[in-house]
Motif scaffolding. Structure first.
Motif: not given
Length: 211
Positions: A74-78, A84-86, A93-104
């Motif tokens: 998990x990553x956070x940037x502001x 912005x969060x990933x 526990x198996x990695x399937x992919x990831x989500x990225x989201x950007x909030x105003x």
């Protein structure tokens, strides 16, 4: 935090669809974000970083792009405009992919613009009154308004919300100065809260890495 909670829910609900590369289902899941006007955009990526589905807030430019590097943590940037969060999508526990989201985070900027508009209005009123009032009364009105104008310039250039106006009286000018300080205090608290959340999440991620 609501933003992290939203990404947690998205990750949980999209596990099966990511595993089976069901892009239609992923699109349906992301479309639920339309009820959250602060969400600018959101993307779901496969294990290899391929874009599977995305959501864009109405009116936003389509600048999603294509393949990205996998993100297993998990990553956070502001900044002052957006958070912005990933977040990884995992199943057992198996990695399937990831989500990225950007909030105003535009509410903070709106508050600053509101302050600026209020100061501009009072400045204009002060200039009109200057034509008809005595020099002594003129100094009484213009000095505090000039102080607020100077503070706005400091805030605009330095992005520092720790400054405060000196409240000189309890009349209308004093009410304006007090209100100005209250608005700055609310903005400062919000920024501090956001910084604390990012710092706390970063520490948690570092601890998880060492574990």
């Amino acid at each position: 935090d609501e933003t992290i909670a939203i990404t947690d829910i998205l990750a949980e609900n999209s596990k099966a669809a990511v595993a089976f590369v069901d892009q239609e289902m992923l699109g349906t899941i992301l479309s639920s974000l339309s009820v959250k006007p602060m969400v600018i955009k959101a993307m779901i990526y496969s294990q290899e970083g391929e874009l599977l589905a995305h959501y864009l807030r109405t009116g936003e430019p389509d600048d999603i792009g294509g393949k990205v590097a996998p993100e297993t943590k998990m990553l956070l940037e502001a900044d002052h405009n957006a958070l912005r969060i990933s977040r990884p999508v995992k199943m057992f526990d198996d990695y399937l992919g990831h989500i990225r989201m950007e909030v105003d985070l535009g509410d903070t900027q709106k508050q600053i613009r509101t302050i600026g508009l209020a100061i501009a209005t009072f400045t204009f009123i002060g200039l009109i009154l200057a034509m008809v009032l005595s020099s002594k009364l003129l100094r009484y009105i213009v000095a505090p308004i000039s102080q607020l104008s100077d503070l706005m310039q400091i805030i605009s250039k330095e992005k520092s919300y720790g400054v405060r106006a000196h409240v000189r009286s309890t009349d209308e000018i004093g009410v304006l100065e007090h209100g100005f300080n209250e608005m700055l205090e609310e903005i400062e608290k919000r920024d501090k809260h956001l910084e604390d959340q990012v710092s706390e999440r970063t520490k948690d991620l570092e601890l998880q890495t060492y574990d």
